[in-house]
Design a protein around this motif. Structure first.
Motif, PDB file in Angstrom:
ATOM      1  N   SER A  86     -27.019  24.787 -48.364  1.00  0.00           N
ATOM      2  CA  SER A  86     -28.100  25.242 -47.487  1.00  0.00           C
ATOM      3  C   SER A  86     -29.394  25.270 -48.285  1.00  0.00           C
ATOM      4  O   SER A  86     -29.387  25.193 -49.524  1.00  0.00           O
ATOM      5  N   LEU A  87     -30.519  25.435 -47.590  1.00  0.00           N
ATOM      6  CA  LEU A  87     -31.808  25.467 -48.285  1.00  0.00           C
ATOM      7  C   LEU A  87     -31.871  26.598 -49.303  1.00  0.00           C
ATOM      8  O   LEU A  87     -32.314  26.390 -50.434  1.00  0.00           O
ATOM      9  N   VAL A  88     -31.423  27.795 -48.933  1.00  0.00           N
ATOM     10  CA  VAL A  88     -31.508  28.915 -49.884  1.00  0.00           C
ATOM     11  C   VAL A  88     -30.574  28.693 -51.067  1.00  0.00           C
ATOM     12  O   VAL A  88     -30.878  29.114 -52.192  1.00  0.00           O
ATOM     13  N   GLU A  89     -29.453  28.017 -50.850  1.00  0.00           N
ATOM     14  CA  GLU A  89     -28.545  27.704 -51.963  1.00  0.00           C
ATOM     15  C   GLU A  89     -29.164  26.662 -52.887  1.00  0.00           C
ATOM     16  O   GLU A  89     -29.025  26.743 -54.119  1.00  0.00           O
ATOM     17  N   ILE A  90     -29.840  25.692 -52.304  1.00  0.00           N
ATOM     18  CA  ILE A  90     -30.512  24.666 -53.107  1.00  0.00           C
ATOM     19  C   ILE A  90     -31.602  25.300 -53.967  1.00  0.00           C
ATOM     20  O   ILE A  90     -31.692  25.041 -55.175  1.00  0.00           O
ATOM     21  N   ILE A  91     -32.415  26.151 -53.342  1.00  0.00           N
ATOM     22  CA  ILE A  91     -33.493  26.804 -54.087  1.00  0.00           C
ATOM     23  C   ILE A  91     -32.929  27.708 -55.172  1.00  0.00           C
ATOM     24  O   ILE A  91     -33.475  27.788 -56.281  1.00  0.00           O
ATOM     25  N   ARG A  92     -31.830  28.391 -54.888  1.00  0.00           N
ATOM     26  CA  ARG A  92     -31.209  29.240 -55.912  1.00  0.00           C
ATOM     27  C   ARG A  92     -30.807  28.412 -57.134  1.00  0.00           C
ATOM     28  O   ARG A  92     -31.060  28.808 -58.278  1.00  0.00           O
ATOM     29  N   SER A  93     -30.158  27.257 -56.910  1.00  0.00           N
ATOM     30  CA  SER A  93     -29.760  26.397 -58.029  1.00  0.00           C
ATOM     31  C   SER A  93     -30.970  25.903 -58.810  1.00  0.00           C
ATOM     32  O   SER A  93     -30.906  25.751 -60.037  1.00  0.00           O
ATOM     33  N   ALA A  94     -32.061  25.650 -58.088  1.00  0.00           N
ATOM     34  CA  ALA A  94     -33.256  25.086 -58.715  1.00  0.00           C
ATOM     35  C   ALA A  94     -34.164  26.135 -59.333  1.00  0.00           C
ATOM     36  O   ALA A  94     -35.149  25.793 -59.990  1.00  0.00           O
ATOM     37  N   THR A  95     -33.839  27.423 -59.146  1.00  0.00           N
ATOM     38  CA  THR A  95     -34.715  28.481 -59.655  1.00  0.00           C
ATOM     39  C   THR A  95     -33.940  29.513 -60.482  1.00  0.00           C
ATOM     40  O   THR A  95     -33.877  29.414 -61.699  1.00  0.00           O
ATOM     41  N   SER A  96     -33.309  30.479 -59.835  1.00  0.00           N
ATOM     42  CA  SER A  96     -32.728  31.603 -60.576  1.00  0.00           C
ATOM     43  C   SER A  96     -31.515  31.209 -61.418  1.00  0.00           C
ATOM     44  O   SER A  96     -31.313  31.763 -62.498  1.00  0.00           O
ATOM     45  N   VAL A  97     -30.700  30.263 -60.935  1.00  0.00           N
ATOM     46  CA  VAL A  97     -29.547  29.845 -61.744  1.00  0.00           C
ATOM     47  C   VAL A  97     -30.032  29.154 -63.015  1.00  0.00           C
ATOM     48  O   VAL A  97     -29.551  29.418 -64.120  1.00  0.00           O
ATOM     49  N   GLY A  98     -31.012  28.261 -62.849  1.00  0.00           N
ATOM     50  CA  GLY A  98     -31.572  27.593 -64.019  1.00  0.00           C
ATOM     51  C   GLY A  98     -32.253  28.562 -64.965  1.00  0.00           C
ATOM     52  O   GLY A  98     -32.131  28.441 -66.193  1.00  0.00           O
ATOM     53  N   ALA A  99     -32.970  29.532 -64.412  1.00  0.00           N
ATOM     54  CA  ALA A  99     -33.629  30.534 -65.252  1.00  0.00           C
ATOM     55  C   ALA A  99     -32.601  31.335 -66.042  1.00  0.00           C
ATOM     56  O   ALA A  99     -32.807  31.657 -67.219  1.00  0.00           O
ATOM     57  N   SER A 100     -31.478  31.650 -65.404  1.00  0.00           N
ATOM     58  CA  SER A 100     -30.409  32.372 -66.087  1.00  0.00           C
ATOM     59  C   SER A 100     -29.831  31.539 -67.226  1.00  0.00           C
ATOM     60  O   SER A 100     -29.599  32.041 -68.333  1.00  0.00           O
ATOM     61  N   LEU A 101     -29.599  30.264 -66.970  1.00  0.00           N
ATOM     62  CA  LEU A 101     -29.050  29.386 -68.009  1.00  0.00           C
ATOM     63  C   LEU A 101     -29.984  29.295 -69.199  1.00  0.00           C
ATOM     64  O   LEU A 101     -29.548  29.339 -70.348  1.00  0.00           O
ATOM     65  N   LEU A 102     -31.285  29.189 -68.939  1.00  0.00           N
ATOM     66  CA  LEU A 102     -32.252  29.018 -70.020  1.00  0.00           C
ATOM     67  C   LEU A 102     -32.719  30.342 -70.632  1.00  0.00           C
ATOM     68  O   LEU A 102     -33.467  30.352 -71.602  1.00  0.00           O
ATOM     69  N   GLY A 103     -32.273  31.455 -70.047  1.00  0.00           N
ATOM     70  CA  GLY A 103     -32.654  32.751 -70.586  1.00  0.00           C
ATOM     71  C   GLY A 103     -34.090  33.127 -70.284  1.00  0.00           C
ATOM     72  O   GLY A 103     -34.725  33.869 -71.037  1.00  0.00           O
ATOM     73  N   ILE A 104     -34.604  32.633 -69.154  1.00  0.00           N
ATOM     74  CA  ILE A 104     -35.987  32.931 -68.753  1.00  0.00           C
ATOM     75  C   ILE A 104     -36.007  34.219 -67.935  1.00  0.00           C
ATOM     76  O   ILE A 104     -35.276  34.343 -66.958  1.00  0.00           O
ATOM     77  N   ASP A 105     -36.848  35.168 -68.310  1.00  0.00           N
ATOM     78  CA  ASP A 105     -36.957  36.408 -67.534  1.00  0.00           C
ATOM     79  C   ASP A 105     -38.341  36.599 -66.924  1.00  0.00           C
ATOM     80  O   ASP A 105     -38.599  37.592 -66.246  1.00  0.00           O
ATOM     81  N   SER A 106     -39.251  35.644 -67.141  1.00  0.00           N
ATOM     82  CA  SER A 106     -40.607  35.770 -66.604  1.00  0.00           C
ATOM     83  C   SER A 106     -40.722  35.232 -65.184  1.00  0.00           C
ATOM     84  O   SER A 106     -41.763  35.395 -64.548  1.00  0.00           O
ATOM     85  N   PHE A 107     -39.695  34.584 -64.681  1.00  0.00           N
ATOM     86  CA  PHE A 107     -39.634  34.172 -63.276  1.00  0.00           C
ATOM     87  C   PHE A 107     -38.201  33.816 -62.929  1.00  0.00           C
ATOM     88  O   PHE A 107     -37.340  33.749 -63.790  1.00  0.00           O
ATOM     89  N   GLY A 108     -37.959  33.600 -61.641  1.00  0.00           N
ATOM     90  CA  GLY A 108     -36.612  33.254 -61.199  1.00  0.00           C
ATOM     91  C   GLY A 108     -36.281  33.813 -59.835  1.00  0.00           C
ATOM     92  O   GLY A 108     -35.648  33.155 -59.022  1.00  0.00           O
ATOM     93  N   GLU A 109     -36.723  35.048 -59.556  1.00  0.00           N
ATOM     94  CA  GLU A 109     -36.459  35.676 -58.261  1.00  0.00           C
ATOM     95  C   GLU A 109     -37.712  36.401 -57.775  1.00  0.00           C
ATOM     96  O   GLU A 109     -38.433  37.011 -58.574  1.00  0.00           O
ATOM     97  N   LEU A 110     -37.944  36.333 -56.470  1.00  0.00           N
ATOM     98  CA  LEU A 110     -39.078  37.031 -55.868  1.00  0.00           C
ATOM     99  C   LEU A 110     -38.571  38.294 -55.182  1.00  0.00           C
ATOM    100  O   LEU A 110     -38.413  38.358 -53.960  1.00  0.00           O
ATOM    101  N   VAL A 111     -38.287  39.299 -55.986  1.00  0.00           N
ATOM    102  CA  VAL A 111     -37.805  40.592 -55.494  1.00  0.00           C
ATOM    103  C   VAL A 111     -38.545  41.688 -56.239  1.00  0.00           C
ATOM    104  O   VAL A 111     -39.209  41.444 -57.254  1.00  0.00           O
ATOM    105  N   LYS A 112     -38.449  42.892 -55.728  1.00  0.00           N
ATOM    106  CA  LYS A 112     -39.136  44.037 -56.328  1.00  0.00           C
ATOM    107  C   LYS A 112     -38.793  44.163 -57.816  1.00  0.00           C
ATOM    108  O   LYS A 112     -37.633  44.079 -58.216  1.00  0.00           O
TER     109      LYS A 112
END
Length: 407
Positions: free
Chosen positions: A334-360
């Motif tokens: 689904s679109l949200v699953e695609i965006i998750r793979s392209a954003t927060s999952v990748g950020a987790s793999l690379l150890g990025i904490d400055s972006f990845g999820e748009l939540v509080k």
């Protein structure tokens, strides 16, 4: 002093896999998201104090977990040969240009998959980096002598793999290991043997961990992937024809997978019919089989991080993320699953904490696409703006490598 701003958004995709949120207001304090609330009519806010993106969709910055910045995706054979043998002076502007292409397409997290001279690592060490792109590097990959891999690294010769690594430790986040050959474009499903044993890879993983480094493994075929997963590697790169059992192992062990599906489509598009050692039916079959594996990975809950192998034949830096997303959709995501793979999952793999999820509580860094989510991923090729910690970067996007970052 607390700096507060408000952004009204038409549609928000949080990158965490949550449903699309429509007509919301982001409250941003000191670069962080303080709240995400439904927009309301009787607001006490001065309209001039609210950034109006009500006609836009926002989502976290993209992360491409597998690129080769020293290669330009050229389809001319002579150009590719020259580039593959070029030195650092020639490749330095190429690397810089590719980083800007990535940024202009909203790719703010990148993992380089290696080059024979460690040129990207040198580029970063000389402070030549694009200031808004988070780059993880692997330096020079390791491969077995007389096996595939010289293009992106070096062999361990007669030495034990872990010993060779310890004698040549580089300041990288990931150690790249090549544990198979390339996929055949003439014989469907052809597999090569593992370059290293599970014991050798296990020793390397332990040695790398002691240096706070993770191991990413180029591996296609059942046996090369199995040995890498069982040895505790962090991610499997490509993974063509690895089979369902390996996908189950990866789900159980939380091993990341970067499937790089678009590479096969690019081969099919850019290699002429009748070209030597090329069968377009095999290329099409390779891609379809990878899509089947991707669909099964979705069922199992494998952590699939988007990676394009940008720099490969016809795989352009930045632009190829949209093409990879389209193939994920074809595999049933689904679109949200695609965006998750392209954003927060990748950020987790690379150890990025400055972006990845748009939540509080997270950084207010996001891409702005004019239009509705139904127009994604196509609209990612025509970004309206990029925000970093709540500040627009449009001026910077139009003027690469200038001192002025935000308007």
């Amino acid at each position: 002093m607390t700096e507060t701003s408000f952004v009204r958004v038409g549609w928000l995709i949080d990158g965490a896999g949550g449903p699309v949120q429509e007509n919301v207001v982001l409250k941003i304090q000191n670069g962080y998201i303080e709240s995400v609330d439904p927009a309301y009519q009787d607001t006490t806010l001065n309209d001039r104090a609210v950034v109006d993106l009500s006609y836009c969709t926002i989502l976290p910055p993209l992360v491409d977990c597998h690129v080769h910045l020293f290669m330009s995706a050229a389809t001319d054979e002579q150009v590719r040969r020259k580039q593959l043998s070029a030195g650092y002076r020639e490749l330095k502007p190429v690397i810089r240009e590719h980083l800007h292409h990535l940024f202009s397409h909203g790719v703010l997290g990148v993992r380089d998959g290696g080059d024979r001279g460690g040129f990207v690592l040198r580029f970063r060490s000389e402070n030549e980096m694009h200031p808004l792109v988070n780059l993880a590097v692997s330096g020079r990959a390791w491969h077995r002598e007389k096996r595939y891999g010289a293009l992106i690294g070096r062999s361990n010769g007669a030495e034990r793999l872990a010993k060779a690594y310890l004698e040549n430790v580089e300041p990288v986040e990931f150690v790249k290991l090549v544990n198979s050959g390339l996929n055949s474009l003439m014989v469907f499903g052809k597999e090569t043997s593992s370059q290293f044993t599970a014991e050798e890879i296990t020793e390397l993983v332990a040695a790398a961990a002691a240096n706070n480094q993770k191991v990413m493994v180029h591996a296609n075929g059942r046996e090369p992937v199995r040995t890498a997963v069982e040895a505790g590697c962090c991610s499997i790169e490509h993974g063509f024809f690895m089979g369902k059992e390996n996908l189950r192992r990866m789900a159980d062990r939380n091993t990341f997978w970067c499937p790089t599906v678009f590479t096969m489509k690019a081969y099919g598009t850019n290699l002429a019919p009748g070209a030597q050692n090329v069968d377009h039916r095999v290329i099409a079959g390779n891609m379809e089989h990878q899509l089947e594996q991707l669909a099964y990975a979705r069922e199992l809950g494998v952590q699939v991080a988007m990676g394009t192998d940008a720099g490969s034949l016809g795989v352009l830096h930045g632009e190829s993320m949209v093409e990879e997303m389209k193939l994920f959709k074809k595999a049933g995501y689904s679109l949200v699953e695609i965006i998750r793979s392209a954003t927060s999952v990748g950020a987790s793999l690379l150890g990025i904490d400055s972006f990845g999820e748009l939540v509080k509580g997270k950084h207010a860094s996001f891409l702005v696409c004019r239009g509705t989510p139904a127009q994604l991923p196509r609209k990612l090729s025509y970004l309206e703006d990029i925000y970093i910690d709540g500040v627009s970067c449009e001026m910077y996007r139009k003027n690469p490598y200038k001192n002025v970052v935000a308007k």
